[in-house]
Design an enzyme around this catalytic site. Structure first.
Site, mmCIF file in Angstrom:
data_model
loop_
_atom_site.group_PDB
_atom_site.id
_atom_site.type_symbol
_atom_site.label_atom_id
_atom_site.label_comp_id
_atom_site.label_asym_id
_atom_site.label_seq_id
_atom_site.Cartn_x
_atom_site.Cartn_y
_atom_site.Cartn_z
ATOM 1 C CG LEU A 13 -1.935 -1.209 1.207
ATOM 2 C CD1 LEU A 13 -2.798 -1.172 2.455
ATOM 3 C CD2 LEU A 13 -2.781 -1.258 -0.052
ATOM 4 C CG HIS B 240 1.047 6.657 -1.978
ATOM 5 N ND1 HIS B 240 0.686 6.401 -0.676
ATOM 6 C CD2 HIS B 240 -0.096 6.967 -2.636
ATOM 7 C CE1 HIS B 240 -0.613 6.559 -0.542
ATOM 8 N NE2 HIS B 240 -1.122 6.893 -1.709
ATOM 9 C CD GLU C 230 9.328 5.539 0.549
ATOM 10 O OE1 GLU C 230 8.435 5.216 -0.271
ATOM 11 O OE2 GLU C 230 9.039 5.985 1.685
ATOM 12 C CG ASP D 189 24.336 -12.362 0.644
ATOM 13 O OD1 ASP D 189 24.260 -13.614 0.669
ATOM 14 O OD2 ASP D 189 24.748 -11.725 -0.346
#
Length: 162
Positions: free
Chosen positions: A77, A79, A116, A130
């Site tokens: 959801l 943007h 973000e 990793d």
């Protein structure tokens, strides 16, 4: 939330994307942090740039920046935002066995950039894992947290323990 109504739910209780079309564009900024715990030996290798896969912190930084730009494709959801700036800074506490990543994201838009910044941290932290898993499998992403945000209707917010 507006009042007691959840903004991401429609009248029937289904998840929906919030309509931000009526909001005024403005400068938005957010900072987030991720902490990764590992052994002192692994932290020493990260700090020295001596991990088997190469430059752990540089690779994590780039992964975080790239991830921030993909947030809307990862979070259903969210943007899509025209980001004006994203960066990830890293520090290593060798004695404590901690790698700390701090991401900042900025935009001029109708909604904030908290997701973000947090996505940048989360993916950067997973990239650290990793990059060092050949040295140590027990590395743990301890936390991903919003540190501060500014802009928008809710204005300024800062984590008190930040």
């Amino acid at each position: 939330m507006t009042g007691s109504r959840l903004t991401h739910l429609d009248e029937g209780g289904a998840a929906r994307m919030v309509d931000v079309g009526g909001k005024r564009p403005g400068e938005r900024r957010a900072r987030a942090r991720a902490r990764i715990r590992m052994s002192r030996e692994t932290a020493r290798a990260v700090a020295a740039g001596d991990a088997p896969k190469g430059d752990v912190l540089g690779t994590a930084r780039l992964a975080g920046i790239q991830a921030a730009k993909q947030t809307a494709g990862l979070i259903p959801l969210a943007h899509p935002l025209p980001l004006t700036f994203v960066d990830v800074e890293a520090s290593v506490d060798v004695a404590g066995g901690i790698v700390e990543l701090v991401a900042e994201a900025r935009t001029v838009g109708r909604t904030g950039v908290e997701l973000e910044a947090m996505t940048a941290c989360a993916v950067a932290a997973l990239t650290v894992y990793d990059m060092v898993k050949g040295l140590e499998r027990g590395v743990e992403v301890e936390s991903v947290a919003l540190l501060e945000k500014s802009g928008g209707r809710s204005g300024e917010w800062r984590r008190e323990d930040g």
